[in-house]
Design an enzyme around this catalytic site. Structure first.
Site, PDB file in Angstrom:
ATOM      1  N   TRP A 116     -24.411  20.504   9.919  1.00 36.88           N
ATOM      2  CA  TRP A 116     -24.896  18.777   9.474  1.00 36.88           C
ATOM      3  C   TRP A 116     -23.192  18.354   8.970  1.00 36.88           C
ATOM      4  O   TRP A 116     -23.415  19.020   7.565  1.00 36.88           O
ATOM      5  CB  TRP A 116     -26.286  19.505   8.755  1.00 36.88           C
ATOM      6  CG  TRP A 116     -27.450  19.553   9.837  1.00 36.88           C
ATOM      7  CD1 TRP A 116     -27.956  20.438  10.202  1.00 36.88           C
ATOM      8  CD2 TRP A 116     -28.386  18.540  10.291  1.00 36.88           C
ATOM      9  NE1 TRP A 116     -28.660  20.420  10.645  1.00 36.88           N
ATOM     10  CE2 TRP A 116     -29.264  19.249  10.803  1.00 36.88           C
ATOM     11  CE3 TRP A 116     -28.147  17.321   9.857  1.00 36.88           C
ATOM     12  CZ2 TRP A 116     -30.223  18.543  11.474  1.00 36.88           C
ATOM     13  CZ3 TRP A 116     -29.157  16.356  10.837  1.00 36.88           C
ATOM     14  CH2 TRP A 116     -29.946  17.123  11.026  1.00 36.88           C
TER      15      TRP A 116
ATOM     16  N   ASN B 207      -4.782  -8.441   6.932  1.00 33.62           N
ATOM     17  CA  ASN B 207      -4.535  -8.491   8.194  1.00 33.62           C
ATOM     18  C   ASN B 207      -5.217  -8.698   9.075  1.00 33.62           C
ATOM     19  O   ASN B 207      -5.095 -10.012  10.312  1.00 33.62           O
ATOM     20  CB  ASN B 207      -4.222  -7.000   8.587  1.00 33.62           C
ATOM     21  CG  ASN B 207      -2.903  -6.081   7.784  1.00 33.62           C
ATOM     22  OD1 ASN B 207      -1.467  -6.481   8.530  1.00 33.62           O
ATOM     23  ND2 ASN B 207      -2.526  -6.184   7.086  1.00 33.62           N
TER      24      ASN B 207
ATOM     25  N   CYS C 234       0.710  -1.078   0.750  1.00 32.37           N
ATOM     26  CA  CYS C 234      -0.190   0.250  -0.432  1.00 32.37           C
ATOM     27  C   CYS C 234       0.975   1.149  -0.037  1.00 32.37           C
ATOM     28  O   CYS C 234       0.614   1.445  -0.514  1.00 32.37           O
ATOM     29  CB  CYS C 234      -0.579  -0.012   1.480  1.00 32.37           C
ATOM     30  SG  CYS C 234      -2.064  -1.277   1.345  1.00 32.37           S
TER      31      CYS C 234
ATOM     32  N   ARG D 260     -30.447  13.168   5.686  1.00 32.94           N
ATOM     33  CA  ARG D 260     -31.543  13.625   6.050  1.00 32.94           C
ATOM     34  C   ARG D 260     -32.008  13.584   3.709  1.00 32.94           C
ATOM     35  O   ARG D 260     -33.522  13.453   3.517  1.00 32.94           O
ATOM     36  CB  ARG D 260     -31.159  15.251   5.976  1.00 32.94           C
ATOM     37  CG  ARG D 260     -31.257  15.160   7.676  1.00 32.94           C
ATOM     38  CD  ARG D 260     -31.149  16.524   7.537  1.00 32.94           C
ATOM     39  NE  ARG D 260     -31.666  17.586   7.876  1.00 32.94           N
ATOM     40  CZ  ARG D 260     -32.165  18.796   7.208  1.00 32.94           C
ATOM     41  NH1 ARG D 260     -31.084  18.870   8.433  1.00 32.94           N
ATOM     42  NH2 ARG D 260     -32.325  19.883   7.171  1.00 32.94           N
TER      43      ARG D 260
ATOM     44  N   TYR E 185     -19.584  18.054  15.943  1.00 34.91           N
ATOM     45  CA  TYR E 185     -19.189  19.219  15.775  1.00 34.91           C
ATOM     46  C   TYR E 185     -18.206  20.039  16.150  1.00 34.91           C
ATOM     47  O   TYR E 185     -18.711  20.475  17.293  1.00 34.91           O
ATOM     48  CB  TYR E 185     -20.452  19.942  15.215  1.00 34.91           C
ATOM     49  CG  TYR E 185     -20.027  20.557  14.778  1.00 34.91           C
ATOM     50  CD1 TYR E 185     -20.044  21.015  13.599  1.00 34.91           C
ATOM     51  CD2 TYR E 185     -20.581  22.055  15.634  1.00 34.91           C
ATOM     52  CE1 TYR E 185     -20.119  23.000  13.406  1.00 34.91           C
ATOM     53  CE2 TYR E 185     -21.103  23.399  15.147  1.00 34.91           C
ATOM     54  CZ  TYR E 185     -21.098  24.236  13.735  1.00 34.91           C
ATOM     55  OH  TYR E 185     -20.827  24.799  13.840  1.00 34.91           O
TER      56      TYR E 185
END
Ligand SMILES: Cc1cc2nc3c(=O)[nH]c(=O)nc-3n(C[C@H](O)[C@H](O)[C@H](O)COP(=O)(O)OP(=O)(O)OC[C@H]3O[C@@H](n4cnc5c(N)ncnc54)[C@H](O)[C@@H]3O)c2cc1C
Length: 462
Positions: free
Chosen positions: A444, A315, A51, A452, A436
């Protein structure tokens, strides 16, 4: 157990993520007096991070050895008999033994086992076309591949690079080559890059990559690779165009490395991967386990077996296998198909089903796409983010989420991965108590804005 040996012997085939995680975990649980562990690896390295190759080639990581989590010497110090540059060439299930060839001496010998772990990974798909093996054409599957590519970049000091394939490895390698100062063209068979996204989201990746100065060529089939008088790569040719290249990187996908397993008659799924039960035991074989890129995994959203070659799964598989072999109990329940990647500052993430996956398994769905920002709109460096969400028609069950944006976009997909795993509806997601503050998100969160909108569409009130 074989009565001629005082202790059980575990044989592991494959010395990277799945194989050495299994060996290490088994060793944690059972000491050398109880369990002998022999691991075969045909390459030069163990427990390395493929990776990290794009970031090593691109120069973000300067030292190759930083990509090696555990060296052969470290494994040996833990009583794992690691046989490097030794390839297993045959499985004899009736005789409970494997045949292996030492690449340096050419010698072949049989090693008996009581328990066997198959962790042979995946093999890169090499296009069957003229020039595909020419000097200057590189895969990026192993550290040896990465070193060979770096040597080419150093030696040729060219200007133009062509990446064939626009999956996550293709786009990450495009970034690496841009960082190395190359003019990069990505030639892609699909209609948009990142076919793990729906095409409308892939389009955003396409536009962003062009914005980074990468030339994107979609709907293009490479037909041959031209070489110059010195035998080195000179150009990549599609049906109707020719792209000059000093170096070519192939990123056109992988398939499970299961030739040995197939020859031995072990069960393979529709994608060519080994089939296991939830303890990662090969179906129908009490003493054989398999994990990582050589197996198929259960997709918990579609209910189907799929081949999703990712280190994060390998893994976990190894951990489960090692625990079971060590006398404990662990299972791998399946995946929801989460993946994240980036090209320069563009973050790309997905989890669950795309539209075509949902169609394929007969699920009707509502689809919504919203635009939001990574931080409160008034906070410095708020950047745009697009979130697409699929929810099942009528029930509103979350089916999938795709996110494209800048800093802070990619790992937001983990919210959706957890919601998918928990079987939540879009409506339930709208009340998730996410953190937040203005530097981190709008009040939001973009994922909740999408939830929503999806919930409203499911209710028929949008
Ligand atoms: C460029 C690149 C970037 C990636 N980025 C990410 C990423 O960001 N996130 C992510 O989750 N995953 C990523 N992956 C995928 C991840 O690296 C693989 O899923 C992971 O390495 C699989 O581990 P594994 O042990 O199953 O197989 P492998 O890592 O392929 O290891 C298998 C080993 O088995 C050996 N072997 C095979 N056959 C034999 C044999 N007959 N005898 C002896 N030895 C044998 C091979 O030499 C190999 O070392 C990336 C892969 C690449 C190539």
């Amino acid at each position: 157990m074989n009565m001629s040996r005082a202790r059980e012997r575990l044989v592991v085939i494959g010395g990277d993520a799945a194989g050495m995680s299994a060996a290490s975990q088994a060793r944690r649980l059972k000491g050398p007096g109880e369990l002998e562990i022999v691991a075969f690896e045909r390459g030069h390295f163990t427990s390395y991070s493929a990776c990290g190759i794009p970031y090593w080639v691109g120069g973000d990581v300067t030292d190759r050895d930083r990509l090696i989590a555990r060296t052969p010497e470290e494994h040996r110090a833990r009583d794992i008999d690691l046989r490097l540059r030794t390839e297993v060439t045959e499985l004899d299930l009736d005789g409970q033994r494997v045949r292996a060839r030492d690449a340096d001496t050419g010698e072949e010998s049989w090693t008996p086992y009581d328990r066997l772990v198959i962790a042979t990974g995946a093999q890169p798909i090499r296009p069957d076309m003229p020039g595909a093996d020419a000097p200057g054409v590189h895969g990026v599957q192993t550290l040896d591949d990465g070193q060979a590519l770096l040597d080419t970049l150093e030696r040729t000091r060219g200007r133009r690079a062509v990446v064939v394939g626009a999956g996550y490895i293709g786009v990450e390698m495009a970034e690496a080559l841009i960082n190395r100062g190359y003019e990069v063209t990505v030639v892609n068979r699909g209609s948009e890059p990142m076919s793990t996204l729906d095409p409308d989201m892939g389009r955003l990746v396409h536009e962003a990559m062009e914005g980074l100065g990468i030339t994107m060529v979609n709907d293009a089939e490479v037909t041959k690779i031209l070489t110059g008088g010195d035998g080195r790569v000179r150009a990549v040719v599609t049906e109707d165009r020719e792209f000059p290249a000093d170096v070519v990187v192939l990123g056109i996908g992988v398939r499970p490395e299961t030739a040995l397993a197939k020859a031995a008659g072990l069960p393979l799924g529709p994608h060519g991967g080994l089939l296991t039960d939830r303890s990662m035991r090969v179906r129908g074989h009490e003493d054989i386990w398999a994990g990582g890129d050589c197996v198929e995994v259960l997709d918990l959203v579609s209910g189907q077996d799929r081949h999703i070659p990712l280190g994060t799964h390998a893994n976990k598989h190894g951990q489960v296998i090692g625990t079971n072999i060590g006398g404990g109990y662990a299972t791998f329940p399946g995946v929801v198909g989460t993946a994240v990647s980036k090209v320069c500052d563009l973050e790309i993430a997905r989890t669950g089903l795309r539209e075509k996956d949902a169609h394929r398994v007969g699920l009707r769905f509502e689809s919504v796409t919203i635009e939001s920002t990574s931080r409160a709109g008034y906070y410095p460096n708020a950047s745009p983010m697009t979130v697409k969400m699929l929810a099942e028609h009528r029930t509103g069950r979350l089916l999938g989420v795709q996110i494209v944006g800048r800093e802070g976009a990619g790992k937001r997909v983990d919210i959706a991965a957890v919601a998918l795993t928990a079987g939540m509806t879009a409506e339930q997601m709208t009340t998730l108590d996410l953190g937040y503050a203005p530097p981190f998100s709008p009040v939001w969160d973009p994922v909740l804005v999408a939830a929503r909108k999806a919930a409203a569409k499911v209710r028929g009130t949008s």
